[in-house]
Scaffold this motif. Structure first.
Motif, PDB file in Angstrom:
ATOM      1  N   LEU A  91       0.829  -1.207   0.000  1.00 15.61           N
ATOM      2  CA  LEU A  91       0.000   0.000   0.000  1.00 15.61           C
ATOM      3  C   LEU A  91       0.861   1.254   0.000  1.00 15.61           C
ATOM      4  O   LEU A  91       0.565   2.230  -0.702  1.00 15.61           O
ATOM      5  N   GLN A  92       1.945   1.245   0.778  1.00 20.71           N
ATOM      6  CA  GLN A  92       2.806   2.435   0.862  1.00 20.71           C
ATOM      7  C   GLN A  92       3.521   2.716  -0.452  1.00 20.71           C
ATOM      8  O   GLN A  92       3.758   3.873  -0.795  1.00 20.71           O
ATOM      9  N   ARG A  93       3.868   1.662  -1.188  1.00 17.13           N
ATOM     10  CA  ARG A  93       4.518   1.893  -2.487  1.00 17.13           C
ATOM     11  C   ARG A  93       3.554   2.574  -3.448  1.00 17.13           C
ATOM     12  O   ARG A  93       3.973   3.350  -4.310  1.00 17.13           O
ATOM     13  N   GLY A  94       2.257   2.266  -3.319  1.00 22.91           N
ATOM     14  CA  GLY A  94       1.238   2.955  -4.109  1.00 22.91           C
ATOM     15  C   GLY A  94       1.233   2.613  -5.582  1.00 22.91           C
ATOM     16  O   GLY A  94       0.649   3.347  -6.386  1.00 22.91           O
ATOM     17  N   GLU A  95       1.852   1.503  -5.976  1.00 22.43           N
ATOM     18  CA  GLU A  95       1.940   1.153  -7.397  1.00 22.43           C
ATOM     19  C   GLU A  95       0.753   0.288  -7.798  1.00 22.43           C
ATOM     20  O   GLU A  95       0.896  -0.848  -8.271  1.00 22.43           O
ATOM     21  N   PHE A  96      -0.437   0.814  -7.561  1.00 18.06           N
ATOM     22  CA  PHE A  96      -1.641   0.076  -7.911  1.00 18.06           C
ATOM     23  C   PHE A  96      -2.778   1.074  -8.100  1.00 18.06           C
ATOM     24  O   PHE A  96      -2.725   2.208  -7.628  1.00 18.06           O
ATOM     25  N   TYR A  97      -3.815   0.641  -8.813  1.00 16.93           N
ATOM     26  CA  TYR A  97      -5.043   1.431  -8.880  1.00 16.93           C
ATOM     27  C   TYR A  97      -6.077   0.876  -7.928  1.00 16.93           C
ATOM     28  O   TYR A  97      -6.705   1.612  -7.161  1.00 16.93           O
ATOM     29  N   SER A  98      -6.250  -0.449  -7.961  1.00 17.26           N
ATOM     30  CA  SER A  98      -7.263  -1.079  -7.112  1.00 17.26           C
ATOM     31  C   SER A  98      -6.731  -2.403  -6.593  1.00 17.26           C
ATOM     32  O   SER A  98      -6.091  -3.164  -7.330  1.00 17.26           O
ATOM     33  N   LEU A  99      -6.993  -2.674  -5.319  1.00 18.81           N
ATOM     34  CA  LEU A  99      -6.551  -3.919  -4.687  1.00 18.81           C
ATOM     35  C   LEU A  99      -7.745  -4.585  -4.023  1.00 18.81           C
ATOM     36  O   LEU A  99      -8.375  -3.999  -3.144  1.00 18.81           O
ATOM     37  N   LEU A 151      -5.637  -1.502   9.463  1.00 16.70           N
ATOM     38  CA  LEU A 151      -6.066  -0.971   8.171  1.00 16.70           C
ATOM     39  C   LEU A 151      -7.222   0.005   8.364  1.00 16.70           C
ATOM     40  O   LEU A 151      -7.331   1.003   7.636  1.00 16.70           O
ATOM     41  N   GLU A 152      -8.083  -0.261   9.350  1.00 20.98           N
ATOM     42  CA  GLU A 152      -9.154   0.681   9.661  1.00 20.98           C
ATOM     43  C   GLU A 152      -8.557   2.048  10.000  1.00 20.98           C
ATOM     44  O   GLU A 152      -9.081   3.101   9.624  1.00 20.98           O
ATOM     45  N   GLY A 153      -7.428   2.030  10.731  1.00 22.18           N
ATOM     46  CA  GLY A 153      -6.756   3.284  11.062  1.00 22.18           C
ATOM     47  C   GLY A 153      -6.272   4.014   9.827  1.00 22.18           C
ATOM     48  O   GLY A 153      -6.425   5.228   9.695  1.00 22.18           O
ATOM     49  N   GLU A 154      -5.687   3.268   8.872  1.00 18.40           N
ATOM     50  CA  GLU A 154      -5.226   3.866   7.616  1.00 18.40           C
ATOM     51  C   GLU A 154      -6.404   4.483   6.867  1.00 18.40           C
ATOM     52  O   GLU A 154      -6.297   5.576   6.298  1.00 18.40           O
ATOM     53  N   LEU A 155      -7.533   3.787   6.861  1.00 20.46           N
ATOM     54  CA  LEU A 155      -8.703   4.280   6.133  1.00 20.46           C
ATOM     55  C   LEU A 155      -9.241   5.548   6.768  1.00 20.46           C
ATOM     56  O   LEU A 155      -9.685   6.471   6.079  1.00 20.46           O
ATOM     57  N   LEU A 156      -9.192   5.619   8.123  1.00 23.15           N
ATOM     58  CA  LEU A 156      -9.661   6.810   8.810  1.00 23.15           C
ATOM     59  C   LEU A 156      -8.802   8.021   8.471  1.00 23.15           C
ATOM     60  O   LEU A 156      -9.252   9.160   8.549  1.00 23.15           O
ATOM     61  N   LEU A 157      -7.549   7.780   8.108  1.00 21.89           N
ATOM     62  CA  LEU A 157      -6.660   8.884   7.736  1.00 21.89           C
ATOM     63  C   LEU A 157      -6.963   9.391   6.329  1.00 21.89           C
ATOM     64  O   LEU A 157      -6.365  10.369   5.877  1.00 21.89           O
ATOM     65  N   GLY A 158      -7.856   8.725   5.611  1.00 21.14           N
ATOM     66  CA  GLY A 158      -8.273   9.195   4.290  1.00 21.14           C
ATOM     67  C   GLY A 158      -7.292   8.890   3.181  1.00 21.14           C
ATOM     68  O   GLY A 158      -7.344   9.503   2.125  1.00 21.14           O
ATOM     69  N   LYS A 159      -6.374   7.929   3.425  1.00 18.28           N
ATOM     70  CA  LYS A 159      -5.385   7.621   2.401  1.00 18.28           C
ATOM     71  C   LYS A 159      -5.990   6.837   1.243  1.00 18.28           C
ATOM     72  O   LYS A 159      -5.467   6.858   0.135  1.00 18.28           O
ATOM     73  N   TYR A 160      -7.058   6.113   1.514  1.00 15.23           N
ATOM     74  CA  TYR A 160      -7.639   5.235   0.512  1.00 15.23           C
ATOM     75  C   TYR A 160      -9.157   5.337   0.547  1.00 15.23           C
ATOM     76  O   TYR A 160      -9.748   5.692   1.547  1.00 15.23           O
ATOM     77  N   GLN A 161      -9.764   4.989  -0.583  1.00 16.15           N
ATOM     78  CA  GLN A 161     -11.192   4.741  -0.644  1.00 16.15           C
ATOM     79  C   GLN A 161     -11.381   3.232  -0.531  1.00 16.15           C
ATOM     80  O   GLN A 161     -10.553   2.463  -1.024  1.00 16.15           O
ATOM     81  N   VAL A 162     -12.442   2.794   0.113  1.00 15.10           N
ATOM     82  CA  VAL A 162     -12.625   1.364   0.274  1.00 15.10           C
ATOM     83  C   VAL A 162     -14.099   1.021   0.154  1.00 15.10           C
ATOM     84  O   VAL A 162     -14.965   1.763   0.621  1.00 15.10           O
TER      85      VAL A 162
END
Length: 215
Positions: free
Chosen positions: A159-167, A178-189
């Protein structure tokens, strides 16, 4: 010497959720048996005060822990869980009085330490490349603790490398970190409960959410 254990309790002496008013207590196992409360920190984590203040409060809590890396509360989710895990804390959720579960947690921690020491090295699972920026992976075996890896070890670097569109991630439950990462707004899920034992997460980078590649 047995490791210290940090427990968050409310006014009634029972464990409380970390976003409630309460006291962090550091317990130390005594050579004569039993546990002693060796220091305390009264605090109220205010999750409505903004991310910066929330992280500062959690940094103060982690500094209070010092070398203690076993953390217990009634409920630990979202940013608090993410920050504790980032600080290499083993997080437990328990309801009750500390004296009723401290010995149990110590035994389980010691068992996990032995299991970790004997796990044979295996290859780290990696997402399968489906082309055009789309990837998929199942972490259900990882979450069942049969692989020797954690979901964070499997997914975070990707995820940190960011070399993707959708996973697409097939899992038994959404990893709390991962819930914490999502709360930071880094990704849409997007989530889909496929059956009682399986959840499908479709993770898309926020910056790419409005511009899907042409397939």
């Amino acid at each position: 010497m047995a490791p210290d254990i940090a427990v968050f309790v409310g006014e009634n002496g029972m464990t409380a959720a970390v976003n409630e008013q309460g006291i962090w207590k550091i317990y130390r196992r005594q050579s004569s048996g039993g546990w002693q409360d060796i220091r305390e920190l009264s605090i109220h984590i205010d999750e409505t005060a903004g991310l910066v203040k929330l992280r500062q409060q959690l940094a103060n809590v982690i500094a209070f822990f010092a070398d203690c890396r076993i953390v217990v509360a009634a409920v630990v989710t979202g940013i608090p869980f993410f920050e504790f895990e980032k600080a290499a804390c083993n997080v437990w959720e328990f309801t009750g009085y500390p004296q009723d579960f401290l010995d149990y947690i110590l035994v389980k921690e010691q068992e996990m330490k032995k299991q970790t020491a004997v796990v044979e090295p295996v290859s780290l699972p990696v997402p399968e490349n489906l082309g055009n920026g789309y990837f998929r992976i199942s972490i259900k075996k990882v979450q069942s603790n049969n692989s020797g890896f954690t979901s964070k070890q499997v997914l975070q670097n990707f995820l940190q490398r960011g070399e993707f569109y959708s996973l697409d991630v097939l899992c038994s439950h959404i990893p709390p970190w991962l819930e914490g990462e999502l709360l930071l707004g880094k990704y849409q899920v997007a989530t889909e409960q496929r059956n009682p034992q399986e959840v499908r997460l479709t993770i898309t980078k926020s910056c790419c959410f409005e511009s899907a590649p042409t397939l």
